[in-house]
Scaffold this motif. Structure first.
Motif, PDB file in Angstrom:
ATOM      1  N   ASP A  49     -15.367  22.493 -49.220  1.00 23.44           N
ATOM      2  CA  ASP A  49     -16.138  22.448 -50.458  1.00 23.44           C
ATOM      3  C   ASP A  49     -15.530  21.376 -51.358  1.00 23.44           C
ATOM      4  O   ASP A  49     -14.355  21.457 -51.703  1.00 23.44           O
ATOM      5  N   VAL A  50     -16.344  20.393 -51.708  1.00 21.91           N
ATOM      6  CA  VAL A  50     -15.858  19.372 -52.644  1.00 21.91           C
ATOM      7  C   VAL A  50     -16.249  19.805 -54.054  1.00 21.91           C
ATOM      8  O   VAL A  50     -15.411  19.975 -54.935  1.00 21.91           O
ATOM      9  N   CYS A  51     -17.554  19.972 -54.249  1.00 18.92           N
ATOM     10  CA  CYS A  51     -18.046  20.528 -55.501  1.00 18.92           C
ATOM     11  C   CYS A  51     -19.402  21.129 -55.145  1.00 18.92           C
ATOM     12  O   CYS A  51     -20.389  20.415 -55.018  1.00 18.92           O
ATOM     13  N   SER A  52     -19.425  22.427 -54.955  1.00 14.11           N
ATOM     14  CA  SER A  52     -20.607  23.061 -54.368  1.00 14.11           C
ATOM     15  C   SER A  52     -21.588  23.551 -55.418  1.00 14.11           C
ATOM     16  O   SER A  52     -22.604  24.147 -55.072  1.00 14.11           O
ATOM     17  N   ARG A  53     -21.313  23.312 -56.696  1.00 10.77           N
ATOM     18  CA  ARG A  53     -22.198  23.842 -57.732  1.00 10.77           C
ATOM     19  C   ARG A  53     -23.514  23.081 -57.801  1.00 10.77           C
ATOM     20  O   ARG A  53     -24.456  23.537 -58.430  1.00 10.77           O
ATOM     21  N   ASP A  54     -23.585  21.914 -57.182  1.00  7.94           N
ATOM     22  CA  ASP A  54     -24.773  21.082 -57.219  1.00  7.94           C
ATOM     23  C   ASP A  54     -25.137  20.719 -55.783  1.00  7.94           C
ATOM     24  O   ASP A  54     -24.289  20.807 -54.893  1.00  7.94           O
ATOM     25  N   ASP A  55     -26.384  20.304 -55.526  1.00 13.66           N
ATOM     26  CA  ASP A  55     -26.731  19.890 -54.171  1.00 13.66           C
ATOM     27  C   ASP A  55     -26.023  18.607 -53.774  1.00 13.66           C
ATOM     28  O   ASP A  55     -25.865  18.315 -52.592  1.00 13.66           O
ATOM     29  N   GLN A  56     -25.633  17.829 -54.790  1.00 14.64           N
ATOM     30  CA  GLN A  56     -24.900  16.600 -54.494  1.00 14.64           C
ATOM     31  C   GLN A  56     -23.493  16.700 -55.073  1.00 14.64           C
ATOM     32  O   GLN A  56     -23.336  16.826 -56.286  1.00 14.64           O
ATOM     33  N   PRO A  57     -22.493  16.617 -54.225  1.00 10.98           N
ATOM     34  CA  PRO A  57     -21.124  16.776 -54.726  1.00 10.98           C
ATOM     35  C   PRO A  57     -20.785  15.806 -55.852  1.00 10.98           C
ATOM     36  O   PRO A  57     -20.171  16.199 -56.846  1.00 10.98           O
ATOM     37  N   LEU A  58     -21.194  14.535 -55.700  1.00  9.37           N
ATOM     38  CA  LEU A  58     -20.812  13.544 -56.704  1.00  9.37           C
ATOM     39  C   LEU A  58     -21.455  13.851 -58.050  1.00  9.37           C
ATOM     40  O   LEU A  58     -20.808  13.778 -59.097  1.00  9.37           O
ATOM     41  N   ALA A  59     -22.731  14.234 -57.999  1.00 10.82           N
ATOM     42  CA  ALA A  59     -23.399  14.614 -59.246  1.00 10.82           C
ATOM     43  C   ALA A  59     -22.731  15.860 -59.817  1.00 10.82           C
ATOM     44  O   ALA A  59     -22.561  15.986 -61.038  1.00 10.82           O
ATOM     45  N   GLY A  60     -22.344  16.755 -58.934  1.00  6.34           N
ATOM     46  CA  GLY A  60     -21.674  17.971 -59.379  1.00  6.34           C
ATOM     47  C   GLY A  60     -20.394  17.655 -60.122  1.00  6.34           C
ATOM     48  O   GLY A  60     -20.112  18.210 -61.184  1.00  6.34           O
ATOM     49  N   ILE A  61     -19.616  16.738 -59.569  1.00  5.32           N
ATOM     50  CA  ILE A  61     -18.342  16.376 -60.209  1.00  5.32           C
ATOM     51  C   ILE A  61     -18.616  15.742 -61.570  1.00  5.32           C
ATOM     52  O   ILE A  61     -17.972  16.081 -62.574  1.00  5.32           O
ATOM     53  N   ALA A  62     -19.624  14.829 -61.600  1.00  7.18           N
ATOM     54  CA  ALA A  62     -19.934  14.153 -62.862  1.00  7.18           C
ATOM     55  C   ALA A  62     -20.293  15.176 -63.932  1.00  7.18           C
ATOM     56  O   ALA A  62     -20.003  14.977 -65.116  1.00  7.18           O
ATOM     57  N   GLY A  63     -20.890  16.284 -63.499  1.00  5.98           N
ATOM     58  CA  GLY A  63     -21.320  17.288 -64.471  1.00  5.98           C
ATOM     59  C   GLY A  63     -20.255  18.304 -64.841  1.00  5.98           C
ATOM     60  O   GLY A  63     -20.506  19.201 -65.650  1.00  5.98           O
ATOM     61  N   LEU A  64     -19.072  18.188 -64.269  1.00  5.74           N
ATOM     62  CA  LEU A  64     -18.001  19.136 -64.620  1.00  5.74           C
ATOM     63  C   LEU A  64     -17.580  18.916 -66.074  1.00  5.74           C
ATOM     64  O   LEU A  64     -17.636  17.791 -66.567  1.00  5.74           O
ATOM     65  N   PRO A  65     -17.165  19.984 -66.751  1.00  8.44           N
ATOM     66  CA  PRO A  65     -16.790  19.840 -68.161  1.00  8.44           C
ATOM     67  C   PRO A  65     -15.646  18.843 -68.357  1.00  8.44           C
ATOM     68  O   PRO A  65     -14.860  18.611 -67.430  1.00  8.44           O
ATOM     69  N   ASP A  66     -15.571  18.273 -69.549  1.00  6.93           N
ATOM     70  CA  ASP A  66     -14.458  17.371 -69.889  1.00  6.93           C
ATOM     71  C   ASP A  66     -13.158  18.107 -69.627  1.00  6.93           C
ATOM     72  O   ASP A  66     -13.064  19.315 -69.829  1.00  6.93           O
ATOM     73  N   GLY A  67     -12.158  17.381 -69.199  1.00  5.73           N
ATOM     74  CA  GLY A  67     -10.857  18.017 -68.998  1.00  5.73           C
ATOM     75  C   GLY A  67     -10.704  18.595 -67.607  1.00  5.73           C
ATOM     76  O   GLY A  67      -9.623  19.038 -67.233  1.00  5.73           O
ATOM     77  N   HIS A  68     -11.782  18.604 -66.821  1.00  6.65           N
ATOM     78  CA  HIS A  68     -11.622  19.098 -65.441  1.00  6.65           C
ATOM     79  C   HIS A  68     -10.804  18.068 -64.651  1.00  6.65           C
ATOM     80  O   HIS A  68     -11.063  16.873 -64.723  1.00  6.65           O
ATOM     81  N   PRO A  69      -9.798  18.535 -63.886  1.00  7.30           N
ATOM     82  CA  PRO A  69      -8.909  17.578 -63.203  1.00  7.30           C
ATOM     83  C   PRO A  69      -9.625  16.674 -62.197  1.00  7.30           C
ATOM     84  O   PRO A  69      -9.092  15.618 -61.847  1.00  7.30           O
ATOM     85  N   PHE A  70     -10.798  17.064 -61.743  1.00 11.94           N
ATOM     86  CA  PHE A  70     -11.516  16.195 -60.801  1.00 11.94           C
ATOM     87  C   PHE A  70     -11.851  14.848 -61.441  1.00 11.94           C
ATOM     88  O   PHE A  70     -11.965  13.827 -60.758  1.00 11.94           O
ATOM     89  N   HIS A  71     -11.981  14.834 -62.770  1.00  8.15           N
ATOM     90  CA  HIS A  71     -12.294  13.566 -63.440  1.00  8.15           C
ATOM     91  C   HIS A  71     -11.147  12.563 -63.330  1.00  8.15           C
ATOM     92  O   HIS A  71     -11.323  11.383 -63.596  1.00  8.15           O
ATOM     93  N   ARG A  72      -9.968  13.042 -62.937  1.00  8.20           N
ATOM     94  CA  ARG A  72      -8.821  12.129 -62.834  1.00  8.20           C
ATOM     95  C   ARG A  72      -8.722  11.481 -61.449  1.00  8.20           C
ATOM     96  O   ARG A  72      -7.831  10.677 -61.205  1.00  8.20           O
ATOM     97  N   VAL A  73      -9.607  11.891 -60.546  1.00  7.09           N
ATOM     98  CA  VAL A  73      -9.605  11.298 -59.206  1.00  7.09           C
ATOM     99  C   VAL A  73     -10.728  10.262 -59.163  1.00  7.09           C
ATOM    100  O   VAL A  73     -11.880  10.589 -59.438  1.00  7.09           O
ATOM    101  N   SER A  74     -10.382   9.009 -58.826  1.00  9.03           N
ATOM    102  CA  SER A  74     -11.426   7.986 -58.791  1.00  9.03           C
ATOM    103  C   SER A  74     -12.338   8.232 -57.601  1.00  9.03           C
ATOM    104  O   SER A  74     -11.928   8.816 -56.603  1.00  9.03           O
ATOM    105  N   PRO A  75     -13.618   7.768 -57.695  1.00  9.19           N
ATOM    106  CA  PRO A  75     -14.539   7.951 -56.566  1.00  9.19           C
ATOM    107  C   PRO A  75     -13.995   7.321 -55.285  1.00  9.19           C
ATOM    108  O   PRO A  75     -14.181   7.875 -54.203  1.00  9.19           O
ATOM    109  N   GLU A  76     -13.271   6.189 -55.404  1.00  7.66           N
ATOM    110  CA  GLU A  76     -12.715   5.543 -54.210  1.00  7.66           C
ATOM    111  C   GLU A  76     -11.668   6.458 -53.561  1.00  7.66           C
ATOM    112  O   GLU A  76     -11.636   6.619 -52.346  1.00  7.66           O
ATOM    113  N   MET A  77     -10.819   7.009 -54.400  1.00 13.31           N
ATOM    114  CA  MET A  77      -9.771   7.900 -53.900  1.00 13.31           C
ATOM    115  C   MET A  77     -10.384   9.107 -53.198  1.00 13.31           C
ATOM    116  O   MET A  77      -9.962   9.505 -52.113  1.00 13.31           O
ATOM    117  N   LEU A  78     -11.428   9.670 -53.813  1.00  8.21           N
ATOM    118  CA  LEU A  78     -12.097  10.825 -53.219  1.00  8.21           C
ATOM    119  C   LEU A  78     -12.676  10.455 -51.856  1.00  8.21           C
ATOM    120  O   LEU A  78     -12.456  11.136 -50.852  1.00  8.21           O
TER     121      LEU A  78
END
Ligand SMILES: Cc1cc2nc3c(=O)[nH]c(=O)nc-3n(C[C@H](O)[C@H](O)[C@H](O)COP(=O)(O)OP(=O)(O)OC[C@H]3O[C@@H](n4cnc5c(N)ncnc54)[C@H](O)[C@@H]3O)c2cc1C
Ligand code: SF4
Ligand code: SF4
Ligand code: SF4
Lengths: 398, 394
Positions: A49-78
Motif C-alpha cells: 500500500d502506497v496511499c490507498s485512500r484514493d484510486d491513484q496513489p500519487l493523487a492520494g499523496i498530494a491530497g494528504l494533509p499538510d505536515g504528513h511525512p509523505f510530503h517530504r519524499v520527492s516523487p523521484e525518490m518514491l
C-alpha cells in the motif's frame, strides 16, 4: 560489555528498516540491523500500500494533509524506491505487479476488496468486480479460511475442498514445496472439471516457491489462478519479509535477532552507541549514525502511558493530539482515532525536530501524522521513507 | 515468561519448525502463552504434546513482544517429567554423558554395536531412531589430554562439551593449538556434561547435578583469572541461560559474565589488539548453517565475522531452517519423521547455494546435515585452523 563498531546502526527490522539497511549496505557502508522481533510485514497481506485512500496513489499523496511525512519524499525518490523494490523481488523470483499511476483491487478472505498499489504476482489475477466467475479451492480443516464469506458476495462462484493431510496454513504451504504433493494435487484438480474462468486459493501455495507453483497450476488448468491473502499466519507477508531479509544479507548487511535496544550512550549532541541485552554481557553497538525504524504501537516503537506516549529507544519527543480525549473516537472501527497521528515529527532530512541529537534519522510508521490505517500508507510509505532517511543519513556522513 | 504480553500475532508459530511438520504439536503460541493461563492450578499436566517441542528457541527469537514461549514450554516439560515415568529413550539421552563416557572407554566395541543391525534393532525398540548413523565414540577423549602450558598472560579454561570430548576430540585439540598459537594459556578444567540433554529429556534434577559440578569447577578458574571459552553453541546457551534461569544455580551469573563463545573471544582479542592472526587463503565454497542456539545466544554470528577475514573463502549464511535434530530430539522414534523432514529442507536450502560443504558450530547440526546430504560438515574452527595452518598433532 562486547563492543561492536559500525558506520550505521538501524533499529527495527520492518519494511522501513530493511529497506534502509540494504540500501546503505549497497553504498558500501558498514551497517547492521538490530531488531527486537519480526515486524508487522509478517502479519500483512504482502501487498504494497502506497496511499490507498484514493484510486491513484500519487493523487492520494498530494491530497494528504499538510505536515504528513509523505510530503517530504520527492516523487523521484518514491518512484525509484518502488522500482528498486520490484527489481529486488523479481530477482528473488517473487515478482510484483502494479504501478504508481493507479491502485488495483485485491480480493480479501472475507469477500471484500482491498485497494493497493503493488501486488505479488500470485494475486495479479484477483477479480476486479464481484460478478467474475471464480472457483475457490479450500483445504479440509483449514481454520483461517471460510469460502462462505466470498460465496455470499460472488453470485458466480463455487468451491471444492482438498484434503492436504494437514490443516494449517504453514503445513499446507510446506507441502506445496514438495513436487510429489503438487503432482497429486494437480491430478485431483483436473478431475474437478472446473467451469469457472479463474481458480482461487487461500495464500498457501508454497513458502518461497509460490510463484512457480502458481505458474504450474495455471499451465495445467489453462486459466488464471490467484491467491487470496489470509489472516496471519500470512504466507505472502512472510515471503515478503524473508525476501527482503535475504536481499539485505546478499548486499553485505548484518542482522542481529532478538536484540531489543534497551540503552543509549550519549556524548554532546551525538548518540555514540546503543546497548542490547545478551545472556552474558550486554552488547554495545557503536556507530556514527542511527536510523530509528521501530514502528508504531504494534511494532513496539511507541508505548502509551496513561498521560503521554513515549518513544522507547531514544525517548524522542512524541507528537500526539494534545488533549487525551482526542486520542480515541467513539466508534471502535472509526478511521479517525487521533492516536493514529502519534509519532516522531521530522524535518526534511528525516531528523527528529526538537531533539538534542544530530545523528538520528527516523523512518516508517513511527513518523508522526502517518495514520497508516486511515491513509492506506503501509509498506509503500515505509519503503519510500526508509530509502529517503538512509540517503539523508549517507549525505550527513560524507 | 510474561505470557500476558502475548498479542496473538502468530509470528512465533510461523517460525516453529516442529509445528510445520508435526500435526500433533499445537505450536508455540498455544503450547506456550495460550495454555499457560490454564496451567496455574494443581492438576497433573496431561498435555504430552509439550514433549514435541524441540527447544530450538526460534519462537523466542521471532516474538516481537518478548514473550518466551520456549521457556514456558521448557518448564512444563520439566513438570511433565516429574509427574510421569520416563521412557527408556528419555532416560538414555538424559544420561548421555555417562553413556558416552562408557562408550568411549570401550570405543571399538561400542561403535561396532551401534552400527550393527542388531544394535540398530535394540536402539529401535528403545524408541531411538537410526536414520543417520549414530556418532562414533572416540577412544582418546579430550579430557585425557595432557596439560600444555604456554607462557602467555591470557588464561583460558576450555569448556569443550560432550560432543567434542567423546566424538571429535581432534577438533578440540585443534582449537587448543590455535589458542596456544596466540600465546594463550589453555587448561581443561574438570567438567561434566552441561546438562542440556538432561533438561531436554525432562530430568531437571540430573541437569541440576551436572550444573552444580560445572559451576563449582569453573567458578574456581574464574577466580584464578581465567576466561571460560566454550565452542558448542548449545552448551553455551545452557551455561549462560539455563544455569541462571530454570536451574537457578547460585553463582551462575558470574559464569555467564565470564563465558565466551570461541569466535566471540577471538574477535574480542583482535579488537583489543592482543592477537594479530594472519589468515591465509582458503579456497572453499561453504554454506554456513547457523545453529538455532547460536541465534538464541544473542552474540550475533561471530564465526562469520571471523571467516569474512579469510581471503578467497566464499560462504553463505543460512539461518532460516532448523536442522531438526536438536540434540537428542531427532534421535527419538516419535520425532524421527519430523526430524527427517526438517533436515531435508535444511539440506535443500544448502544445495540451493551451490556450496561444496557445510559449516556449523553445533556438532549435532553437523551430524544431521552431513548425514542427510552426504556432504562434508565442518566446525568453523576447522576452517580457521585450515587458514592459520594449524593441524591436529596426529
Ligand atoms: C496486521 C497488520 C496488517 C497490515 N497489512 C498491510 C498490508 O497488507 N499492506 C501494507 O502495505 N501495509 C500493511 N500494514 C502496515 C504495514 O505493515 C506497516 O505500515 C509497515 O510495514 C511499517 O513498517 P515499519 O518498518 O515502520 O515498522 P514495523 O513493521 O512495525 O517494524 C518495527 C520493527 O522494530 C522492532 N522494534 C521495536 N522496538 C524495538 C527496540 N526497542 N529495539 C529493537 N527493535 C525494535 C520490532 O520488533 C519490529 O521488527 C499492516 C499492518 C498490520 C499491523
Ligand atoms: S522452541 Fe522451537 S520447537 Fe519449541 S515451540 Fe519454540 S519454535 Fe517450536
Ligand atoms: S508469543 Fe509472541 S510471537 Fe507468539 S503470538 Fe504471542 S506475541 Fe506473537
Ligand atoms: S541441532 Fe542445531 S539446528 Fe537443530 S535445533 Fe540444535 S542447534 Fe538448531
Amino acid at each position: 560489555m562486547s563492543v561492536i563498531e559500525y558506520d550505521v546502526i538501524v533499529i527495527g527490522a520492518g519494511t522501513a528498516g530493511l529497506t534502509a539497511t540494504a540500501w546503505l549496505a549497497e553504498q558500501k557502508l558498514r551497517v547492521a540491523l538490530v531488531t527486537a522481533g519480526e515486524p508487522t510485514a509478517c502479519l500483512s497481506t504482502g501487498c504494497i500500500d502506497v496511499c490507498s485512500r484514493d484510486d491513484q496513489p500519487l493523487a492520494g499523496i498530494a491530497g494528504l494533509p499538510d505536515g504528513h511525512p509523505f510530503h517530504r519524499v520527492s516523487p523521484e525518490m518514491l518512484g525509484q524506491s518502488l522500482d528498486d523494490f520490484r527489481q529486488m523481488m523479481a530477482d528473488m523470483d517473487m515478482p510484483y505487479k502494479g504501478a504508481l499511476e493507479k491502485n488495483r483491487r485485491v480480493l480479501s478472505a472475507i469477500g471484500t476488496f482491498k485497494n493497493t498499489c503493488l501486488v505479488p504476482a500470485t494475486m495479479e489475477a484477483s477479480p476486479q468486480s464481484d460478478d467474475e466467475r471464480i472457483h475457490l479451492i479450500t483445504f479440509t480443516g483449514l481454520k483461517d479460511f471460510y469460502p462462505g464469506y466470498i460465496l455470499s458476495r460472488f453470485p458466480n462462484a463455487s468451491f471444492s475442498s482438498y484434503d492436504a493431510g494437514v490443516s494449517t496454513t504453514m503445513g499446507i504451504a510446506a507441502n506445496f514445496e514438495d513436487s510429489a504433493f503438487l503432482e497429486t494435487f494437480l491430478l485431483w484438480l483436473e478431475r474437478q472439471k472446473i467451469r469457472e474462468d479463474k481458480i482461487a486459493f487461500p495464500a498457501v501455495l508454497g513458502l518461497e516457491s509460490a510463484f512457480s507453483v502458481l505458474k504450474q497450476i495455471e499451465s495445467r488448468l489453462e486459466r488464471p489462478v490467484f491467491e487470496i491473502p489470509t489472516l496471519p499466519p500470512s504466507m505472502p507477508g512472510r515471503r515478503l519479509f524473508n525476501a527482503m531479509k535475504d536481499h539485505l544479507r546478499r548486499r553485505g548487511g548484518v542482522i542481529y535477532w532478538n536484540w531489543p535496544v534497551v540503552g543509549v550512550e550519549r556524548s554532546g549532541r551525538q548518540i555514540e552507541a546503543v546497548t542490547t541485552e545478551a545472556q552474558g554481557r550486554p552488547n554495545s553497538l557503536n556507530a556514527r549514525a542511527f536510523i530509528l525504524s521501530t514502528g508504531s504501537f504494534v511494532g513496539g516503537g511507541l508505548y502509551a502511558k496513561r498521560d503521554r506516549i513515549v518513544e522507547k529507544v531514544f525517548d524522542l519527543p512524541v507528537f500526539a493530539p494534545e488533549n487525551r480525549d482526542d486520542w480515541f473516537d467513539q466508534d471502535y472501527f472509526s478511521m479517525n482515532h487521533g492516536i493514529g497521528q502519534a509519532g516522531i515529527a521530522v524535518d526534511d532530512a528525516f531528523c527528529p525536530t526538537d531533539s538534542p541529537w544530530n545523528n538520528i534519522f527516523v523512518c516508517g510508521s513511527i513518523l508522526a501524522r502517518t495514520e497508516t490505517l486511515k491513509n492506506g500508507c503501509g509498506h509503500g510509505f515505509a519503503i519510500a521513507t526508509g530509502r529517503a532517511a538512509a540517503r539523508s543519513c549517507l549525505e550527513r556522513l560524507k | 515468561m510474561t505470557f500476558e504480553h502475548c498479542i496473538r500475532c502468530t509470528i512465533c508459530v510461523e517460525n516453529c519448525p516442529v509445528f510445520r511438520v508435526q500435526p500433533d504439536f499445537p505450536g508455540p503460541k498455544q503450547a506456550g502463552p495460550d495454555a499457560q493461563r490454564f496451567r496455574i492450578g494443581r492438576e497433573k499436566s496431561i498435555d504430552d504434546w509439550v514433549l514435541l517441542c524441540s527447544q530450538c528457541k526460534r519462537c523466542e527469537m521471532a516474538c516481537p513482544c518478548g514473550v518466551e514461549p520456549a521457556q514456558i514450554i521448557l518448564r512444563v516439560q520439566q513438570r511433565y517429567g516429574l509427574e510421569h515415568p520416563h521412557t527408556p529413550a528419555h532416560l538414555l539421552f538424559a544420561n548421555n554423558y555417562y553413556l558416552s563416557a562408557l562408550g568411549s572407554m570401550t570405543a571399538p566395541l561400542a561403535n561396532r554395536m551401534a552400527a550393527s543391525n542388531i544394535g540398530k534393532k535394540i536402539l529401535g525398540q528403545m524408541g531411538i531412531a537410526t536414520y543417520i548413523p549414530f556418532p562414533k565414540f572416540s577412544f582418546q577423549t579430550l579430557s585425557r589430554e595432557k596439560k600444555n602450558r604456554n607462557r602467555g598472560e591470557r588464561k583460558v579454561a576450555f569448556f569443550y562439551g560432550c560432543f567434542i570430548n567423546f566424538y571429535r576430540p581432534d577438533i578440540g585439540r585443534k582449537i587448543i593449538r590455535m589458542l596456544q598459537s596466540f600465546h594463550i594459556n589453555v587448561v581443561l578444567p574438570p567438567q561434566v556434561c552441561c546438562g542440556l540433554p538432561a533438561l531436554g529429556n525432562g530430568n531437571l534434577a540430573l541437569a541440576r547435578t551436572f550444573a552444580r559440578k560445572n559451576v563449582a569447577s569453573l567458578s574456581n578458574y574464574i577466580d584464578a583469572g581465567y576466561d571460560i571459552v566454550y565452542t558448542c553453541t548449545s552448551c553455551g546457551l545452557c551455561l549462560l541461560q539455563d544455569y541462571q534461569g530454570i536451574l537457578e544455580i547460585p553463582e551462575a551469573k558470574k559464569i555467564a559474565e565470564n563465558c565466551y563463545d570461541l569466535h566471540e573471544y577471538l574477535l574480542k582479542l583482535i579488537a583489543e589488539r592482543e592477537i594479530h592472526p594472519v589468515f591465509r587463503e582458503v579456497n572453499r565454497t561453504l554454506a554456513y548453517h547457523i545453529p538455532c542456539h547460536l541465534r538464541a545466544l544473542k552474540i550475533g554470528y561471530p564465526a562469520a565475522d571471523l571467516m569474512k577475514r579469510i581471503p578467497d573463502l566464499d560462504f553463505t549464511i543460512l539461518d532460516d531452517a532448523c536442522c531438526g535434530l536438536s540434540g537428542s530430539y531427532g534421535f527419538k522414534k516419535t520425532n524421527e519423521a519430523a526430524a527427517l523432514q526438517l533436515g531435508e529442507r535444511a539440506v535443500s536450502l544448502v544445495r540451493k547455494t551451490g556450496a561444496a560443504a557445510i559449516i556449523s558450530d553445533c556438532g549435532s547440526c553437523r551430524m544431521q546435515m552431513g548425514g542427510l546430504s552426504g556432504m562434508d560438515a565442518f566446525d568453523p574452527a576447522e576452517i580457521l585452523c585450515e587458514s592459520l595452518g594449524i593441524r591436529d598433532k596426529k
